[in-house]
Write a protein that holds these residues in place. Structure first.
Motif: not given
Length: 301
Positions: A277-278, A281-282, A285, A290-292, A295
């Motif tokens: 997940q991280s 996210t990276r 973004r 923006v982060s998922p 969004w």
């Protein structure tokens, strides 16, 4: 089999664990990187590495004051190595060192066959030898910056992106060939990007690889090109590197998956080929801004 990387290399430096990554970005030769670290060494000499026509490009991540070094069975002048400095070692000359102080090193295996392939792809004369001070350290910002990019993959190989690793190790090889081998490409006609059929084939393979790893060599081979020329032509045609383009496709797919409220962010990451997940996210973004999670919430509103 070579002793110049991986566990067999670690044994020569008296360490039990020596994580390594091998890349086959070049059709005719492998390159590799090994991380070796020892915090409490016994005072002993490193073991001999089987002689071969190859070099080790070593980045020292820890100071090594008053290092004792041998070459061809003869002791070289003692020197201080500082963290961030690099050394080159010719494996034809039986390099050895006394292991009497803590050390932490990234060792990049660069065989002669790889240097030849790099010169051939650059349409340059093949390199006879590298110019450097045996055993001495040099502050090479390019080697230091590129080699450090490999550390996360060595520590978390399950999250490693093969395309990215191919790019980094190949970049180290090209830099060494140019800086220490004097490689200079010969003039040749300026060529453009990918032909339409090559662009279609490359993007087809990369899209089909959204959920798995694919090497740069695989894609270049399907297009009938060398790795070096393919990378240049792909960027010229599509505006980004193959690695960046693949990440962007994964982000596009993740947007589709995020519309399904039944999928967690971790599920979306797995479905779209991200390591976790991280990682999703990276990448999301950096691409979207923006982060998922943000969004998805905006989409729901």
């Amino acid at each position: 089999m070579t002793e110049a990387y991986g566990q067999r290399f670690g044994e020569r430096l008296r360490v039990e664990n020596a994580p390594a990554i091998v890349t086959r970005a070049l059709r005719t030769a492998d390159m590799a990187v090994t991380e070796v670290r020892c915090d409490n060494p016994l005072r002993e000499m490193s073991g001999s590495i089987q002689q071969e026509d190859a070099f080790l490009v070593c980045l020292h991540l820890r100071d090594r004051p008053r290092r004792e070094y041998w070459l061809d069975g003869r002791r070289a002048p003692m020197c201080d190595l500082r963290a961030g400095e690099s050394c080159l070692h010719d494996l034809k000359r039986d390099p050895k060192a006394v292991l009497d102080k803590p050390y932490h090193t990234l060792a990049i295996y660069l065989p002669r066959a790889a240097l030849n392939a790099i010169a051939d792809e650059a349409n340059a004369p093949r390199i006879r030898d590298l110019s450097y001070k045996p055993g001495g350290g040099v502050s090479d910002v390019t080697i230091s910056s590129l080699a450090r990019l490999l550390l996360p993959a060595l520590r978390h190989p399950d999250q490693a992106n093969l395309l990215f690793l191919d790019h980094v190790l190949l970049a180290v090889g090209v830099h060494v060939a140019q800086t220490y081998g004097g490689m200079r490409p010969m003039s040749r006609p300026v060529r453009g990007g990918l032909a339409p059929w090559q662009e279609r084939r490359a993007t087809e393979i990369l899209r089909a690889s959204v959920k798995r790893s694919v090497t740069l060599m695989e894609v270049a081979r399907e297009c009938g090109l060398s790795v070096g020329y393919f990378s240049h032509a792909f960027r010229r045609t599509l505006g980004v590197s193959p690695h960046k383009w693949l990440i962007e496709q994964r982000v596009v797919l993740s947007k589709e998956k995020l519309r399904d409220d039944g999928l967690s962010l971790s599920d979306v990451a797995t479905e779209c080929g991200f390591s976790d997940q991280s990682h999703l996210t990276r990448a999301f973004r950096q691409t979207v801004g923006v982060s998922p999670g943000a969004w998805r919430r905006a989409l729901q509103r």
